[in-house]
Every structure is written in C-alpha cells, then in structure tokens.
Design an enzyme around this catalytic site. Structure first.
Site, PDB file in Angstrom:
ATOM      1  N   SER A 240       0.831  -1.197   0.000  1.00  0.00           N
ATOM      2  CA  SER A 240       0.000   0.000   0.000  1.00  0.00           C
ATOM      3  C   SER A 240       0.875   1.261   0.000  1.00  0.00           C
ATOM      4  O   SER A 240       1.670   1.447  -0.920  1.00  0.00           O
ATOM      5  CB  SER A 240      -0.937  -0.055   1.207  1.00  0.00           C
ATOM      6  OG  SER A 240      -1.984   0.867   1.066  1.00  0.00           O
ATOM      7  N   ASP A 465      -9.192  -3.695  -6.167  1.00  0.00           N
ATOM      8  CA  ASP A 465      -8.639  -3.194  -4.908  1.00  0.00           C
ATOM      9  C   ASP A 465      -9.329  -1.877  -4.569  1.00  0.00           C
ATOM     10  O   ASP A 465      -9.304  -0.939  -5.362  1.00  0.00           O
ATOM     11  CB  ASP A 465      -7.129  -2.981  -5.061  1.00  0.00           C
ATOM     12  CG  ASP A 465      -6.420  -2.663  -3.747  1.00  0.00           C
ATOM     13  OD1 ASP A 465      -6.995  -1.902  -2.940  1.00  0.00           O
ATOM     14  OD2 ASP A 465      -5.310  -3.157  -3.544  1.00  0.00           O
ATOM     15  N   HIS A 493      -7.736  -5.637  -0.836  1.00  0.00           N
ATOM     16  CA  HIS A 493      -6.542  -4.797  -0.892  1.00  0.00           C
ATOM     17  C   HIS A 493      -5.287  -5.643  -0.773  1.00  0.00           C
ATOM     18  O   HIS A 493      -5.142  -6.415   0.174  1.00  0.00           O
ATOM     19  CB  HIS A 493      -6.607  -3.774   0.243  1.00  0.00           C
ATOM     20  CG  HIS A 493      -5.497  -2.781   0.248  1.00  0.00           C
ATOM     21  ND1 HIS A 493      -4.993  -2.208  -0.904  1.00  0.00           N
ATOM     22  CD2 HIS A 493      -4.783  -2.236   1.275  1.00  0.00           C
ATOM     23  CE1 HIS A 493      -4.036  -1.364  -0.585  1.00  0.00           C
ATOM     24  NE2 HIS A 493      -3.878  -1.369   0.726  1.00  0.00           N
TER      25      HIS A 493
END
Length: 523
Positions: A240, A465, A493
C-alpha cells in the site's frame, strides 16, 4: 478479536476530514485450493551477518557527513522470539551534526537457510512497521520466513520512533465519530474548528519534528538501515503506502535497490485531488462487488438488487446520523464510526461476513459490531489508541502534498466526486480540506519518480482493490523504469499471501531465486 481477522489494519485517512483511506488488511483467504501447498525453493548461497555484528565494508557510497550513521551497529536484544533495537538517524539530513532521533526496529530471524535481511513496510502512512516483524507469520508464507530475516521499522514520527502527537485519546474519539460529510452550517463550523484544533495541537506537541517526517526522509532512513544491516542492495517488501515509500527509495538510491516487491501499488504522480477521486471510485467498486455477491447468493438481507441494497445502506446511515445507535460499551455508534465500520471489511473479501454481521445488527438497532470495526480500524483497543497512526497520517500526507481547499470550496467538487462514487463521493470531497491550516512544511526538495538505474522491481495490483485501485499499479509500473507488472484478478486490498498461488509463487521465485516475473503476468 473475530477469527477471520488475523492481523493489523493500517489506514491512510485524514483524521479530521474522515477522508482518503489506504491500508492493509491481512486475512486468511482461499483464491486457490492449493494455495497453502508451498514448498521452499532456492539454493542461493547465504549471508551470515548476524544481529549486532559489524556490516561488511562494501555498503556502497555513503552520503557526505553521514559516515557515523551508516557505520553504526545496532545493539540487538531479545524481544520474545525476535530481536529488537534502535537505529540513530539525523532529524534533518541537511544538518547531520544537529539533533538526531531513534528509529525502532524489530527483526524476525530467518528460520532456515538465510539469504539476507528483508526490510518491510505495511502501509499507512503512520503504521508502525515493527508490527510486521512481530506478526511475520500472518504477513508472509514460510517460503520467505525461512530465507529472510524480516526487519520491520517504525517510520520516523510513528510508533516508537519519535512519534508525533496532536490530540488526546478522547479528542481522537470525537474526530473519528464526527460526521465525515457535514451538511449544515453548524456541522461545517464544528468540522472546521476540529481541524484547527488538531493542527494547533500538532504544532504545540510535536514542534520541529512535524516538519521532518516526510516520505523522502523515511526513505533516507531506510538507506541507513540497509547499510547497518550489511546489505549492499536492499531487499524490500512494501504494501500500500509502502509502495510509495519503496518507489521514493528507488528514485533516491537506485544503485542500492535489491529485490523489491511493491504490492497494492499507488500512483506516485497523482496529486491529492486525482488520488482522492481514484480512491472514491475504488471503494465504490468494492462496495458494489460486496452487494453483487449478496444479491447473487439469493435472499440478500439488504435488497433484491444492488441499487436497492445501496438505498438500504444510505437510509441506515441517515438514521445513524440523526440518532446514533446504542452499543454495549459506554459509547454509541456515531455516523463517523459507522462509515469506518462499513469501509473496513471492504479491504478483503474474506471479511465480508463481518460486514454482513455489522449491517444486520445495525438494521436491528444495535451498533456493537460496526463500532468494533471502527475501533479496530483506528488501532483503538481497551479504551485507548495503541499507536499514533491516526495522527501521524495527516502530518505525513500533508508534508508530502500540502495541497488543500477550504471548507467553503468543498461543494464545488461534489459533482465530480459523486460521479466517481455515488455512495462515498461527498466524504472524499470533504477529505480535500485535510491539509488546510497545516503548520508544517517539508525541507526536502520535490522529486519526480522514475527509479532510473534500479534493478528490476515487481509491482503488484489487484483488479478490484478498493484502497489502491488497479489503475494506480499500472501507472506505477509504467513510471518506474525497471518495473514489471504482476496482476491479481480479485477483490480486496493487496495480493500477496491472500490465497492466490500464482501470485505467491511469483513473489517467492523472485525473492529466493531472483527470477523476475514476466511483465504483464496475470494471476
């Protein structure tokens, strides 16, 4: 803790605006039936640098004035089954002889034939990376745990690394519970006053530190850590926001890039406005995927169609805004908590049953599950916040990109945000106010990221996502000169260790054998 949540939640959310969100949710998954049948390939020779020993002499070029930092030794000490220590770095890299700060480290030693030390970052920004080492079994498959020391660090300003501070826990409770979409004069006034108080608290409690927790400075800390670990080239796994950090490192230190995996990648070129629109669309896609699954399974408790189900949720949120739901705790479920409670399970398809539970319970007039999810999202346990991630995220994001708008300007952006996300659009539009009145300004020059000269970098994106939309992974792979794109077709995610054997095998082969996946490989 519910059985289908097995690790940490990390947020990218402007606290006071309840806006943009990015994060990592680690859950068990079953994309492929044989996903758990992992072997431990590889026959590469190993490095035997042990914790606490001097690193080898060949650590590359040391920036002038930083010799003492690059040459330091970490005094590793046992912390459970792992090793913990601290790394000293300058507060301001332009003044290496000035004040220094300490970076908290935790290492989960390799369980088998060791290749080296892999530095990791879970996302955020604001999440303590030492948690990744502490929970290494949840983040990584045995194939990587056997071959690499997993080294987590709390980025400067977070966790136990000189954490920034802005508000009390009770004030933070009020921020999270507040309406993320103020729709009358009183709510807007409260929203603005809350933001002003937040930044005033940051300035008072954090001082000069608040101007020195940028992503660029964290990347510089990573290079000091690389040298201290004795790695000529840095192995790195970023999730991320950790992909932005990794890409920044590749731009600043391309010659020192080792085997890099950037999972759940963000587009480092996107300004705040475009990034917020991208995420609004991503969460709308994820919510609709959840509702489509509910409807397709038959007898969906929210409605017979996706649109009916969306209306049920909209009506529920309107009722909660008007009258918070009671819980068994000493707090009601307010509208801000309800928003986070709904957003959290969208990070992973495996957590959808928990969203079912929370929504069904709320429709019956109780808010316990959604409040639990909101608390878990914000690292609130036992009546207190166990880290400063909700404060650090705003400071870091606003150093990296201070662009913002005033509260009066927000309605001008409603149309484009509601087009991107009819459900969440206005919340994300209010997130644009997040950096307004920030007292901090970075001393680092702006950089354009292409990572020219770096060894191959693996960028991973998941097609649905919610937090880092797939298009952003495509963009990062295009911008990084040496990147290859690895794609997972699925929900949730990030992609690694989520039950997709194709993704996991590609990652393991790359880290262990150096086999770079084919660019454009789809899983």
């Amino acid at each position: 803790m519910k059985k289908w949540i097995v690790a940490i939640i990390v947020i990218w959310a402007l606290v006071i605006a309840a806006g943009v969100t990015v994060g990592v949710v680690l859950v068990t998954g079953d994309d492929d039936e044989d996903a758990g049948d992992e072997s431990s390939p590889g026959s590469e020779s190993t490095s035997e640098t042990a914790p606490g020993t001097s690193p080898p002499a060949d650590i590359g070029t040391v920036p002038p004035g930083l010799e003492s930092f690059y040459g330091q030794q970490v005094a590793w000490e046992a912390c459970g089954a792992n090793q913990c220590g601290t790394l000293e770095v300058p507060l301001d890299y332009a003044e290496p002889d000035g004040e220094s700060i300490e970076i908290a480290l935790e290492m989960a030693p390799a369980t088998g034939e060791r290749i080296g030390s892999m530095v990791v970052n879970p996302g955020g920004p604001g999440a303590p990376g030492t948690d990744v080492a502490a929970q290494a079994d949840a983040y990584f498959a045995p194939a990587l745990l056997e071959r690499y020391d997993i080294v987590g660090f709390d980025p400067r300003g977070t966790g136990d690394s000189s954490p920034v501070d802005c508000v009390t826990d009770s004030e933070l409770d009020a921020y999270v519970a507040g309406d993320p979409d103020p729709d009358n004069r009183r709510e807007v006034r409260d929203f603005v006053e809350t933001q002003e108080s937040f930044w005033a608290g940051c300035e008072e409690k954090s001082g000069d530190l608040g101007s020195h927790v940028s992503t660029i400075e964290v990347a510089r800390d990573m290079d000091v850590l690389r040298a201290v670990l004795g790695e000529e080239k840095l192995p790195y796994f970023g999730f991320s926001y950790g992909t932005r950090l990794g890409a920044t490192y590749a731009e600043l230190f391309p010659d020192n890039v080792g085997r890099f995996v950037l999972d759940g990648a963000v587009d480092p070129s996107l300004p705040t406005l475009e990034g917020s629109l991208s995420q609004a669309e991503g969460f709308e896609t994820a919510l609709r995927a959840y509702l489509e699954n509910c409807v397709d399974d038959g007898d969906c408790f929210l409605g017979d169609t996706v649109d009916e189900s969306l209306q049920t949720i909209d009506d529920l949120l309107a009722e909660i805004e008007s009258e918070p739901l009671p819980t068994d705790e000493d707090r009601d479920l307010a509208i801000g908590n309800a928003f986070y409670g709904i957003v959290l399970p969208l990070y992973s398809e495996t957590n959808w049953p928990l969203l079912d539970q929370g929504l069904q319970e709320a429709l019956d007039g109780k808010g316990d599950t959604l409040l639990f999810l909101s608390d878990f999202y914000g690292s609130r346990e036992g009546g207190e916040y166990v880290d400063n991630s909700l404060e650090a995220i705003s400071v870091i994001n606003c150093l990296d990109d201070p662009w913002s708008i005033s509260a009066e300007e927000v309605p001008d952006y409603y149309d484009e945000f509601e087009e991107a996300s009819p459900t969440f659009g206005r919340v994300f539009a209010w997130g644009l106010v997040g950096c307004h009145d920030t007292p901090f300004q970075t001393t680092e020059p702006e950089i354009e990221i292409d990572g020219s000269g770096a060894d191959p970098i693996v960028v991973i994106g998941t097609t649905r996502d919610p937090a880092t939309p797939y298009e952003e992974a495509v963009a990062m792979a295009e911008q990084l000169e040496s990147a290859v794109l690895l794609s997972r077709d699925g929900d949730g995610h990030t992609a690694y260790n989520k039950g997709n054997a194709c993704i996991d095998d590609a990652v393991h082969s790359y880290f262990i054998d150096g086999a770079v996946p084919a660019d454009g490989k789809e899983c």
